[in-house]
Write a protein that holds these residues in place. Sequence first.
Motif, PDB file in Angstrom:
ATOM      1  N   ALA A   1      -4.485  -4.823  11.407  1.00 19.37           N
ATOM      2  CA  ALA A   1      -3.990  -4.198  10.189  1.00 19.37           C
ATOM      3  C   ALA A   1      -4.653  -2.826  10.057  1.00 19.37           C
TER       4      ALA A   1
ATOM      5  N   ASP B   1      -3.298   6.079  10.982  1.00 22.03           N
ATOM      6  CA  ASP B   1      -2.211   6.160  10.011  1.00 22.03           C
ATOM      7  C   ASP B   1      -2.047   7.605   9.554  1.00 22.03           C
TER       8      ASP B   1
ATOM      9  N   PRO C   1      -5.621   0.361   8.347  1.00 21.83           N
ATOM     10  CA  PRO C   1      -5.684   0.644   6.909  1.00 21.83           C
ATOM     11  C   PRO C   1      -4.780   1.803   6.493  1.00 21.83           C
ATOM     12  N   ALA C   2      -4.257   1.711   5.287  1.00 16.50           N
ATOM     13  CA  ALA C   2      -3.477   2.812   4.725  1.00 16.50           C
ATOM     14  C   ALA C   2      -4.359   4.045   4.622  1.00 16.50           C
TER      15      ALA C   2
ATOM     16  N   SER D   1      -9.289  -4.394   2.719  1.00 19.17           N
ATOM     17  CA  SER D   1     -10.160  -3.820   3.744  1.00 19.17           C
ATOM     18  C   SER D   1     -11.461  -4.604   3.868  1.00 19.17           C
TER      19      SER D   1
ATOM     20  N   SER E   1       0.803  -1.223   0.000  1.00 19.13           N
ATOM     21  CA  SER E   1       0.000   0.000   0.000  1.00 19.13           C
ATOM     22  C   SER E   1       0.836   1.274   0.000  1.00 19.13           C
TER      23      SER E   1
ATOM     24  N   GLU F   1       0.438   3.899   4.598  1.00 18.47           N
ATOM     25  CA  GLU F   1       0.759   2.476   4.466  1.00 18.47           C
ATOM     26  C   GLU F   1      -0.081   1.679   5.445  1.00 18.47           C
ATOM     27  N   ASN F   2      -0.401   0.448   5.060  1.00 18.72           N
ATOM     28  CA  ASN F   2      -1.081  -0.471   5.968  1.00 18.72           C
ATOM     29  C   ASN F   2      -0.075  -0.950   7.011  1.00 18.72           C
TER      30      ASN F   2
ATOM     31  N   THR G   1      -6.339  -2.193  -2.167  1.00 18.49           N
ATOM     32  CA  THR G   1      -6.701  -1.877  -0.779  1.00 18.49           C
ATOM     33  C   THR G   1      -8.165  -2.197  -0.502  1.00 18.49           C
TER      34      THR G   1
END
Length: 578
Positions: free
Chosen positions: A519, A470, A521-522, A345, A293, A477-478, A341
Amino acid sequence: MEALSSIFLLVLCLLFASSTMWTLANAKAHHHEFVIQATPVKRLCKIQNSITVNGQYPGPTLEANNGDTLVIKVTNKARYNVTIHWHGIRQMRTGWADGPEFVTQCPIRPGGSYTYRFTVQGQEGTLWWHAHSSWLRATVYGALIIHPKQGDSYPFTKPNRQATLLLGEWWDANPIAVARTATRTGAAPNVSDAYTINGQPGDLYKCSGKGTVIIPIDSGETNLLRVINAAMNQPLFFSVANHKLTVVGADASYTKPFTTKILMLGPGQTTDVLITGDQPPSRYYMAARAYFSAQNAPFDNTTTTAILEYKSVRCNTTTNCKKRKTVNKPIMPQLPAFNDTNTASAFTKRFRSLRKVEVPTKIDENLFVTIGLGLNNCPKKFPSRRCQGLNGTRFAASMNNVSFVLPNNMSILQAYQQNIPGVYTTDFPGNPPRIFDYTGNVSRSLWQPSFGTKGYKLKYGSRVQVVLQDTSVITPENHPIHLHGYDFYILAEGFGNFNPKTDTKRFNLVDPPLRNTVAVPANGWAVIRFVADNPGAWVMHCHLDVHINWGLAMVFLVDNGVGQLQSIEPPPADLPVC
């Protein structure tokens, strides 16, 4: 009536005591010995003198039942310092066995040894273990399988057979040298040369076909696959050609079953899936490739494979094997694009706990933590070769603009328990020092982090919420964020900047998934909650090892509660010294 009530209560007490005694009597202690040593390993046509456990790459699989105790003596016969982390194990009151270097212990020096002792409590499913010192975990890792207590069963139909798939990364070089070069130059480390499944790159790489992992299946049977992302720096998509996967667990917690064709696992995460042999008997590739990502950065854009092979097409003779290569080439799955992505997701949002859970609703500690990259201005005394990051800088990473620095003369846990000053501070900020548009065009004045060994203190029993946000500093980035010593509920995740006025309405307070790695998300956020019921020093960090090196970490310092059962155990006599 009073007499009957008394008899009823007595019977209940006896039944409870009997059940407890039966459980304790059936719990076992499993003793293992790990020897850390250099071993010649041939991959991609070359032999590397890799660091392994007991000469195995990947290392041995450990198996236990919920309630069992593991005792693992680790002897270091390699030339590097080493520690071992039991990823996802709660380590209730046994923080000395958690393993992160200079957080809960000093490293095991070459020639030294240390025995890790811990009990599995209330966890069932798939975890793993790995080195937690420099980049040794590139080759020092293995599976840790926790079966139900004796007499208990899975909350799904018992599988006919089980297989573990460890997804990893391979460098055509010494991983320690790769990491040290990056530290010396301030640049990003070289990307890996291959991904692996159970240590083997698979058919799509040079000199690798003979070692490709084969997973057997019979028509009509349903098997359990335990998938672990042990890669150093890369979230991965995973799929099996023409087969659906039913997710039933993650990070040693059961989930509501759901069916998918694609898995996405961040480094550190595990996913248990059921697969049924309902396709024409043949050979099908099981494949993994990068989910990447970050923007405008190099990555390993290759694909690793194993083979799902139906019993009726398994070759038993040389003639059949030769024939198989020409007429029965495995079918390849369709994997998402590396930057998909939306698919990543959509997959992570489907997880739910198996049943309704008790989520903390009253919050004692509410943290908002930004996570992301940064740039450290080149120190005046450094030559240009030491500052090969963007525009003559050195890459860094931070939480709330604090880049974490590990101590080097004592572990944080030892200093915390013995009230030794000068090793860490307790002023990690619970909020960003400056509020800004986290996922927008961030001012360059915010790219330079501060540095420190900063912890955040928690009282025993505190109910904690952490918003993980983030940022787009350098690149969004993830980030797979892992918390040691705890599982946590993931209440929600989303894109953009977290908005407490609107996004709290999206919180799942009924059956959120219980994980140890989320995780994030980006260009997005995730919200987690946990109860601080495990005293000790527990690091929370990005599980991309390149980001750990750059400082994307912090540590929670959880006080003892009341009495022995709410207090960390004394340090073991063989705890390594610095």
